[in-house]
Design an enzyme around this catalytic site. Structure first.
Site, short mmCIF file in Angstrom:
data_model
loop_
_atom_site.label_atom_id
_atom_site.label_comp_id
_atom_site.label_asym_id
_atom_site.label_seq_id
_atom_site.Cartn_x
_atom_site.Cartn_y
_atom_site.Cartn_z
N CYS A 102 0.84 -1.20 0.00
CA CYS A 102 0.00 0.00 0.00
C CYS A 102 0.87 1.25 0.00
O CYS A 102 1.83 1.36 0.78
CB CYS A 102 -0.91 -0.02 1.23
SG CYS A 102 -1.93 1.47 1.41
N CYS A 105 -0.10 3.06 3.86
CA CYS A 105 0.29 2.42 5.12
C CYS A 105 1.59 1.64 5.02
O CYS A 105 2.10 1.16 6.03
CB CYS A 105 -0.83 1.53 5.64
SG CYS A 105 -1.07 0.01 4.69
N ASP A 347 27.95 2.56 56.94
CA ASP A 347 29.31 2.30 56.47
C ASP A 347 29.58 0.80 56.46
O ASP A 347 28.87 0.01 57.11
CB ASP A 347 30.33 3.00 57.36
CG ASP A 347 30.27 4.51 57.22
OD1 ASP A 347 29.77 4.97 56.17
OD2 ASP A 347 30.71 5.22 58.15
#
Length: 531
Positions: A102, A105, A347
């Site tokens: 197409c 599209c 820590d």
């Protein structure tokens, strides 16, 4: 072709399609709708290689977009309604029922595309195309509760459609049918038409509904002509288009000559749309919104960092909380990766005890959504590790709001600590009274020297909510300091003063040197994941 024909829906798997009665009803609506199509305009579109589904789309006939029949049957419906011999010729030219690509599209509404291996894939029906998508989903994702369908298309589709619409409006503006129906206004886009045509079949095949979902199915279409230098020039010259309806064009018309769109009038003699030899490339991808699994962790070792700590390719510590938890949860969710988030951090040499620290594991693109039973298995597996460095509790699946609560708790909640402290003189009862009497003590902390290499030099005001001192039997210069502070307080610096960068400090309050020997976090109070 005979005027009489039998409409037989052709579907690869009857379980994917609507019931026979529903298909028949849609076909009847479609037949009635095409009766009013202008034959000359339809013939014009077919001549310019516009596919049958795009023809229906341009005339706002939605049944023709998603009805589950082949293009050959759709063309036959047009032929019967419009009595155009051109349609018969068109059908006879289609190899095995396939049409040319197409011009609008680019194969999208024909369910034709090129895959990543450059192989041409062609599907006659929306149900077949949806089945292909559903099978790909099921190969990778065992559990989904819903899905969102996303489509990305090349801009060449919009440009070609604008050219066609402009030409048709120019040519048929004086026709009665055009004036009565305001034809070609507010048409459904290719993107929405594709979604409309396959969503129902996807829902049936996957067994879940389409909605705003954490699971996304994405179809990305690209066309080589959309990125060529010639096409880019056409895009730049097409910027003067005036949009109307879905794509625009109220007063301006465009023409396409040698694939270059220019402003100007359109006539039969100079209208030329570039031939599209091949359909788009189509990439099918899936993504799952992150799954958040939250809980509290306890760190039992003074040689385990919270997150991976590698400097100059050398690991610091035995392991990390992040890895010990994340590496055991990730396989059970079959995700691509994980991120670790916690309400603050300690820590490497600080243990996390007591109620534990809230954390989240963010599992990226999880293909398996854990159940309550599997969550319990995760917790048991982590707590059963022979290393016994980390433990977890209260594991549960959290929504994305858990992340916001985590960040809020990191900055605003209270935390309790226990520290072994040494001072340069003997402790006395007045010292105990001095520290224990202080409530909501404001402390100004400059960024500690030990973290200046990675933190901005700022002054931070923090609050020490309360302190208690516990004597150690047989020692006059050592004691246990229990304290509750605002989140983000540097505890080590609060004890020794950091060369005056934290004030006041334990050392300045007692008028002596103070050092912290061991530190444990004993409680992190947050609304999220409390016991």
């Amino acid at each position: 072709m005979s005027d009489e024909y039998v409409i037989t829906p052709v579907v690869s798997d009857p379980n994917l399609a609507a019931s026979g009665d529903e298909v028949t009803d849609e076909m009847k609506l479609l037949e009635n709708a095409v009766q009013e199509l202008p034959a000359n305009a339809v013939k014009e579109l077919i001549t310019h290689e516009v596919c049958v589904r795009c023809i229906f789309r341009l005339f706002n006939i939605h049944e023709g977009i998603h009805v589950l029949v082949s293009p050959t049957i759709l063309y036959s419906i047009i032929e019967k309604a419009t009595k155009l011999e051109a349609v018969t010729t068109k059908c006879s030219q289609m190899p095995e029922g396939k049409s040319n690509i197409c011009s609008i599209c680019l194969g999208v509404m024909q369910f034709s595309y090129r895959d990543q291996r450059e192989m041409l894939v062609e599907k006659d029906h929306a149900a077949d195309f949806a089945m292909m998508i559903a099978e790909s989903v099921k190969e990778k994702y065992h559990e989904i509760t819903s899905f969102t369908l996303e489509v990305s298309l090349p801009t060449l589709i919009i440009e070609n459609e604008s050219v066609i619409l402009s030409y048709m409006k120019k040519k048929y503006a004086s026709e009665v049918w055009f004036q009565e129906k305001s034809s070609f206004e507010h048409i459904i886009s290719v993107k929405d038409a594709l979604k409309l045509s396959i969503t129902n079949s996807l829902e049936v095949s996957l067994g879940v509904k389409s909605s705003v979902s954490d699971f996304r199915i994405r179809l990305t279409y690209e066309h080589e002509d959309d990125t060529s230098a010639e096409n880019k020039m056409g895009k730049n010259q097409c910027n003067k288009r005036i949009k109307s309806g879905m794509y625009g064009l109220r007063n301006g018309f465009v023409k396409c000559t040698n694939a270059t769109v220019q402003s100007g009038d359109v006539s039969d003699s100079n209208f030329q749309l570039k031939k599209v030899g091949m359909p788009c490339h189509m990439a099918l991808t899936f993504s799952q919104a992150p799954v958040y699994i939250g809980g509290r962790y306890l760190k039992l070792s003074r040689n385990v960092s919270q997150t991976r700590w590698i400097i100059d390719d050398e690991r610091k510590g035995e392991a990390s909380v992040e890895e010990l938890i994340g590496e055991n949860i990730l396989p059970m969710c079959n995700g691509d990766g994980y991120k670790f988030h916690a309400a603050g951090r300690e820590d490497i040499d600080v243990r996390m005890l007591g109620s534990g620290r809230p954390f989240l594991i963010e599992i990226q693109n999880a293909r398996h959504l854990p159940s309550q039973e599997s969550i319990k298995e995760m917790e048991k597996k982590i707590n059963g590790l022979q290393s016994n460095l980390v433990r977890v509790k209260h594991l549960k699946i959290l929504g994305s709001q858990g992340w916001s609560l985590m960040r809020e708790g990191e900055a605003e909640k209270q935390k309790q600590y226990a520290a072994l402290v040494w001072i340069s003189r003997s402790i006395n009862e007045d010292d105990l009274e001095t520290l224990s009497s202080l409530k909501d003590l404001k402390v100004l902390q400059r960024t500690p020297i030990r973290v200046l290499h990675r933190r901005s030099p700022l002054d931070r005001e923090k609050i020490i909510h309360w302190m208690n001192i516990e004597k150690i039997a047989g020692s006059s210069q050592y004691f246990l300091l229990h304290l509750c502070t605002q989140a983000g307080t540097y505890i080590k610096e609060f004890v020794h003063g950091d060369l005056g960068r934290t004030h006041p400090s334990i050392g300045s309050l007692l008028g002596c040197r103070a050092e912290i020997l061991q530190l444990d976090v004993t409680d992190v109070k947050m609304d999220i994941l409390n016991e």
